[in-house]
Design an enzyme around this catalytic site. Structure first.
Site, short mmCIF file in Angstrom:
data_model
loop_
_atom_site.label_atom_id
_atom_site.label_comp_id
_atom_site.label_asym_id
_atom_site.label_seq_id
_atom_site.Cartn_x
_atom_site.Cartn_y
_atom_site.Cartn_z
N ASP A 263 0.86 -1.18 0.00
CA ASP A 263 0.00 0.00 0.00
C ASP A 263 0.90 1.23 0.00
O ASP A 263 2.09 1.16 0.35
CB ASP A 263 -0.89 -0.03 1.24
CG ASP A 263 -1.78 1.19 1.34
OD1 ASP A 263 -2.35 1.60 0.32
OD2 ASP A 263 -1.87 1.76 2.46
N ASP A 265 -0.14 5.10 0.98
CA ASP A 265 -0.33 6.06 2.08
C ASP A 265 -0.44 5.34 3.42
O ASP A 265 -1.28 4.46 3.61
CB ASP A 265 -1.60 6.89 1.83
CG ASP A 265 -1.52 7.66 0.52
OD1 ASP A 265 -0.45 8.24 0.25
OD2 ASP A 265 -2.51 7.65 -0.24
N ASN A 306 -5.14 2.89 -3.78
CA ASN A 306 -6.37 3.59 -4.15
C ASN A 306 -6.08 5.09 -4.19
O ASN A 306 -5.52 5.63 -3.23
CB ASN A 306 -7.48 3.33 -3.14
CG ASN A 306 -8.03 1.92 -3.20
OD1 ASN A 306 -7.77 1.17 -4.14
ND2 ASN A 306 -8.80 1.55 -2.18
N HIS A 346 -10.57 5.49 -9.41
CA HIS A 346 -12.03 5.55 -9.32
C HIS A 346 -12.52 5.84 -7.90
O HIS A 346 -11.79 5.66 -6.93
CB HIS A 346 -12.64 4.23 -9.81
CG HIS A 346 -12.15 3.82 -11.17
ND1 HIS A 346 -11.35 2.72 -11.37
CD2 HIS A 346 -12.33 4.40 -12.38
CE1 HIS A 346 -11.07 2.61 -12.67
NE2 HIS A 346 -11.66 3.61 -13.30
N LYS A 367 -9.34 -1.28 -4.09
CA LYS A 367 -9.31 -2.15 -2.91
C LYS A 367 -10.52 -1.84 -2.03
O LYS A 367 -10.89 -0.66 -1.90
CB LYS A 367 -8.01 -1.91 -2.13
CG LYS A 367 -6.74 -2.34 -2.86
CD LYS A 367 -5.48 -2.09 -2.04
CE LYS A 367 -5.18 -0.61 -1.88
NZ LYS A 367 -3.87 -0.34 -1.23
#
Length: 434
Positions: A263, A265, A306, A346, A367
């Site tokens: 991931d 952040d 994301n 998105h 995710k």
């Protein structure tokens, strides 16, 4: 497809290893490096070879002959005088009746050439350059390309570069159309002749490839596969170790890869909420060390993040790309690199000022869905069951589990993860020692 291998180098920097043989004949685990290249090509159906030779050429010709002993066909072009690193191509022009592979005989590599060539054909350019990340992009030649891989700028290591840049280094492997030679403006008949007291030479990078930057006719092929120059004693010893440890062969994308998905952040960089301003991006204290450990383990280091700020109209694609360039630059300064970055732009919830309607959708990549990981698995031939997803939230764990990966959570909570760790480096250490 013909393969031209430039095997005329003198190897002055590595003369302490072997001064009485040409550089391509230096042995890696008992076998000449050029023989290893030829075997890699033969196994993938590339058997029509032309070797350009010069220094101690008789040793190379005597060893390889017509190539039949190695299951290939070999022709030779002997440079009686130095023609530059592309001069022989103009002397061979009549033999180059279609796109060809151009390789150096002093590199140690094991790559999926058919995948490389297929990419070249899909793009339809004149030249495709094999590119990869490395642990020292700050002093390497870099290629800057657009989102479709078209090369826009070619920066030598001494050239001024942007503050933030992608870790994309030219590896010295090429697929080239003969048309690129014809477009160069070089008079092939003049190469090798004397002009103003000097022999006319041809330079591959300066006269043939760099002029194609910005034309849309030259592309990057990004790959994590193993390609290393063995031009110095230290590098030679390093590639010998890598070969003995199976690293060289394992990185070929014909082999199933293991990946550690990360991931972004709160995992790789310090969490600041929705990161909209590049000035707010700061690597986590242990990020570079953790990524270096992944690099050393042989696993791919791949980011899956994301980024709803795109759909919400708060960050543009170009701004996100620059943020990721900053991430790669900072990691590179500390000797770490990422093999891939995947992001979901998105966001299904509507009602944000400036939002982009076509991106406000339910997708398969955001995710906790596994779309980004599944896409990476196809592009890098990843065995997801042997891979890991590391993140700081439930969605990361659920995405990893949905993809069939094992999972590690940084922080607290119970979401079915396999490992819970206090930091990224702890999680990576526990994974890579298994």
């Amino acid at each position: 497809m013909k393969t031209v291998i430039m095997a005329g180098g003198r190897g002055t920097r590595i003369s302490s290893v072997a001064s009485d043989i040409p550089k391509p004949m230096i042995k890696i685990d008992g076998v000449p490096v050029l023989e290893r290249e030829i075997c890699c090509l033969r196994e993938q159906g590339f058997t029509d070879l032309i070797l350009t030779v010069s220094h101690m050429s008789e040793q190379i010709i005597s060893y390889f002959g017509d190539g039949s002993r190695f299951g290939v066909s070999i022709e030779y072009y002997v440079e009686e005088k130095p023609l530059g690193n592309a001069g022989a191509l103009f002397k061979l022009r009549d033999k180059l009746d279609g796109d060809f592979l151009l390789l150096n005989a002093d590199a140690v590599f094991d790559i999926d050439f058919n995948r490389f060539v297929e990419y070249h054909r899909q793009k339809g350019g004149l030249v495709t350059l094999f590119t990869h990340p490395n642990s020292h992009p700050y002093d390497s030649g870099l290629l800057l390309a657009d989102s479709d891989g078209r090369v826009e700028k070619w920066l030598a290591k001494e050239d001024e570069r942007p503050q933030w840049y992608r870790n994309r280094v030219n590896a010295g492997l090429h697929v080239i159309s003969p048309e690129a030679l014809d477009m160069s403006g070089i008079d092939g008949d003049s190469v090798g002749t004397e002009r103003d007291g000097k022999i006319v030479k041809a330079d591959l990078d300066r006269q043939i490839l760099k002029p194609l930057c910005g034309t849309g006719k030259m592309f990057c092929y990004d790959s994590p596969e193993y390609v290393k120059d063995m031009g110095t004693p230290d590098r030679y010893e390093a590639v010998c170790r890598d070969f003995a440890n199976g690293v060289v062969q394992a990185k070929n994308l014909r082999s199933k890869q293991r990946a550690i998905f990360l991931d972004r952040d709160g995992t790789l960089n310090k969490y600041v909420g929705f990161l909209r301003n590049i000035d707010e991006f700061e690597l986590a204290d242990d990020a570079a060390e953790a990524v270096k450990l992944i690099n050393a383990s042989g696993c791919l280091a791949i980011v899956a993040t994301n980024q709803p700020v795109i759909a919400r109209g708060e960050v543009t694609f170009d701004e996100l790309s620059e943020i990721h360039n900053k991430m790669e630059t900072l990691l590179g300064h500390d000797g770490a690199y990422l093999d891939g970055i995947y992001f979901c732009p998105h966001h299904p919830h509507k009602g944000y000022e400036g939002e982009i309607p076509e991106l406000k959708i339910e997708c398969d990549c955001r995710k906790p869905k596994a779309g980004m990981l599944l896409k990476a698995a196809v592009e890098f031939n990843i065995d997801l069951s042997e891979s890991w997803m590391i993140g700081d939230g439930e969605n990361d764990i659920l995405a990893g589990k949905a993809a069939g990966c094992r999972t590690a959570l940084i922080g607290s909570g119970s979401f079915g993860q396999d490992i819970t760790a206090d930091s990224l480096i702890e999680a990576v250490r526990r994974i890579t020692v298994q």
